[in-house]
Design a protein around this motif. Structure first.
Motif, short mmCIF file in Angstrom:
data_model
loop_
_atom_site.label_atom_id
_atom_site.label_comp_id
_atom_site.label_asym_id
_atom_site.label_seq_id
_atom_site.Cartn_x
_atom_site.Cartn_y
_atom_site.Cartn_z
N PRO A 219 0.58 -1.07 -0.06
CA PRO A 219 -0.23 -0.23 -0.01
C PRO A 219 0.40 1.51 0.08
N TRP A 220 2.10 1.21 0.40
CA TRP A 220 3.05 2.50 0.36
C TRP A 220 3.33 2.76 -1.27
N GLY A 221 3.10 1.73 -1.96
CA GLY A 221 3.84 1.54 -3.99
C GLY A 221 5.24 0.68 -3.65
N SER A 222 5.34 0.13 -2.98
CA SER A 222 6.79 -0.51 -2.90
C SER A 222 6.47 -1.78 -3.20
N ILE A 223 7.50 -2.43 -4.37
CA ILE A 223 7.40 -4.10 -5.01
C ILE A 223 7.96 -4.36 -4.05
N VAL A 224 7.12 -5.49 -3.81
CA VAL A 224 7.57 -6.39 -2.44
C VAL A 224 8.62 -7.80 -3.29
N ASP A 225 7.28 -8.29 -4.89
CA ASP A 225 8.54 -9.22 -5.38
C ASP A 225 8.03 -8.98 -6.75
N GLU A 226 8.75 -9.29 -7.51
CA GLU A 226 8.73 -9.26 -8.80
C GLU A 226 9.81 -10.46 -9.79
N ALA A 227 8.71 -11.08 -10.61
CA ALA A 227 9.38 -11.99 -11.26
C ALA A 227 9.61 -10.97 -12.50
N HIS A 228 10.56 -12.32 -13.57
CA HIS A 228 11.57 -11.25 -15.26
C HIS A 228 10.20 -11.79 -15.86
N ASP A 229 11.06 -12.29 -16.80
CA ASP A 229 9.28 -12.49 -18.51
C ASP A 229 9.56 -13.89 -18.65
N ALA A 230 10.35 -15.25 -17.62
CA ALA A 230 10.34 -16.27 -17.71
C ALA A 230 9.20 -16.54 -16.88
N ASP A 231 8.76 -18.11 -17.38
CA ASP A 231 8.11 -19.16 -15.49
C ASP A 231 8.71 -18.63 -14.70
N ALA A 232 7.75 -18.79 -13.59
CA ALA A 232 7.81 -18.67 -12.01
C ALA A 232 6.86 -18.16 -11.20
N VAL A 233 7.50 -18.74 -10.22
CA VAL A 233 6.03 -18.33 -9.19
C VAL A 233 6.84 -17.53 -7.91
N VAL A 234 5.83 -16.15 -7.89
CA VAL A 234 5.59 -15.45 -6.76
C VAL A 234 5.58 -15.31 -5.67
N ARG A 235 5.48 -15.61 -4.90
CA ARG A 235 5.13 -15.96 -3.16
C ARG A 235 5.11 -14.52 -2.56
N ALA A 236 4.22 -14.06 -1.73
CA ALA A 236 4.10 -13.60 -1.18
C ALA A 236 2.73 -13.53 0.51
N ASP A 237 3.56 -12.85 1.76
CA ASP A 237 2.41 -12.32 2.49
C ASP A 237 1.93 -10.55 2.76
N LEU A 238 1.01 -10.67 2.62
CA LEU A 238 0.17 -9.81 2.75
C LEU A 238 -0.46 -9.06 3.70
N ASP A 239 -0.37 -8.98 4.58
CA ASP A 239 -0.21 -8.44 6.14
C ASP A 239 -1.60 -7.10 6.73
N PRO A 240 -2.34 -7.53 6.90
CA PRO A 240 -3.80 -6.51 6.77
C PRO A 240 -3.27 -5.01 7.98
N GLN A 241 -2.50 -5.33 8.63
CA GLN A 241 -1.99 -3.93 9.27
C GLN A 241 -1.01 -3.78 8.64
N VAL A 242 0.12 -4.02 7.25
CA VAL A 242 0.23 -2.82 6.89
C VAL A 242 -0.52 -1.94 5.98
N VAL A 243 -1.98 -2.56 5.97
CA VAL A 243 -2.68 -1.69 5.06
C VAL A 243 -3.51 -0.94 6.56
N ALA A 244 -3.95 -1.28 6.96
CA ALA A 244 -4.27 -0.37 8.16
C ALA A 244 -3.37 0.83 8.44
N ARG A 245 -2.11 0.52 9.03
CA ARG A 245 -1.25 1.46 9.20
C ARG A 245 -1.24 2.35 8.04
N SER A 246 -1.46 2.09 6.60
CA SER A 246 -1.33 2.46 5.47
C SER A 246 -2.07 4.12 5.37
N ARG A 247 -3.35 3.40 5.81
CA ARG A 247 -4.63 4.37 5.84
C ARG A 247 -4.77 4.98 7.29
#
Length: 261
Positions: A219-247
């Motif tokens: 929610p701050w606009g920072s990229i948490v993780d990113e693939a390139h152009d090949a096959d990939a699996v991008v994983r991330a933990d999305l924390d509702p407290q980060v959303v609440a704090r940004s708001r």
């Protein structure tokens, strides 16, 4: 919420795509992920401009959705993926959402068709009704957008006016590669995250034709993780407290004086 974005380049052979997805999902551990997101047109690629998507389209109880339901049950996770949905005329470009029990719990038919950069998606597909779509994963509300929808901030904003307010916007995409397109992709995803104080998670097709770069923006606009152009699996933990704090710090949603309706 634990999320996994599966990036791959789909084919015009739907059975081959199911095999590719099944292999990719072997890397997604059951029990350790809540939400799996596949790209736009994961069922069947757009193909050449004269390729008949109506002939390739499937009903919502067809082989592709049945296949996704089996894997949702196996993983114990919600799965979102793009397909072409059969109708009496031109098909829809549709996102389907399968619950961990294998039930179809939501659909979203792409509102904004890609009539841009010299391409005419509207000649092959029909637009969905203006009906923003959300669903929940546990206690988390999630909004749906598809590819070209990203260029229309009013759709993202209308999703944020739902109850409950989403903490996550998903953007399955087949973002066509080209000059400046990767810059547009990253910029627009980050903008939607910042202006709505929300996570944005985008699962894109890769390969030679598409931009790839599936990514998660916080929610701050920072990229948490990113693939390139090949096959990939991008994983991330999305924390509702980060959303609440940004708001709390940036209450732009609460401070609005203009509404989309």
């Amino acid at each position: 919420m634990r999320i996994a974005l599966v990036q791959f380049a789909s084919d015009v052979d739907a059975a081959a795509n199911r095999r590719t997805i099944a292999t990719a999902l072997e890397d997604v551990d059951g029990g350790s992920v809540d939400l799996v997101v596949l790209p736009e047109a994961a069922m069947h690629d757009f193909g050449s401009p004269d390729h008949d998507l109506a002939a390739a389209a499937e009903p919502l109880d067809g082989p592709f959705v049945t296949f996704l339901a089996e894997h949702a049950r196996r993983l114990g996770a919600t799965i979102v993926a793009g397909m072409f949905e059969r109708t009496d005329g031109l098909p829809y470009n549709t996102l389907v959402v399968l619950s961990p029990e294998g039930s179809l719990v939501a659909t979203y038919r792409k509102i904004h068709l890609y009539d841009s950069f010299g391409y005419r998606e509207s000649e092959r597909l029909r637009p969905g009704e203006i009906a923003p779509a959300t669903f929940t994963v546990g206690d988390t509300s999630v909004g749906l957008m598809t590819c070209y929808d990203l260029r229309f901030p009013e759709l993202a904003r209308s999703l944020m006016e739902g109850t409950p307010t989403p903490d996550v916007l998903l953007v399955p995409a087949a973002w066509v590669a080209g000059e400046r397109k990767l810059d547009h992709w990253r910029t627009l995803l980050s903008a939607r995250a910042v202006e709505n104080t929300v996570y944005v998670a985008a699962a894109a097709q890769g390969g030679d034709r598409y931009t790839g770069h599936s990514l998660v923006v916080d929610p701050w606009g920072s990229i948490v993780d990113e693939a390139h152009d090949a096959d990939a699996v991008v994983r991330a933990d999305l924390d509702p407290q980060v959303v609440a704090r940004s708001r709390e710090v940036n209450p732009s949603l609460a401070n609005r004086r203009m509404r989309s309706t």
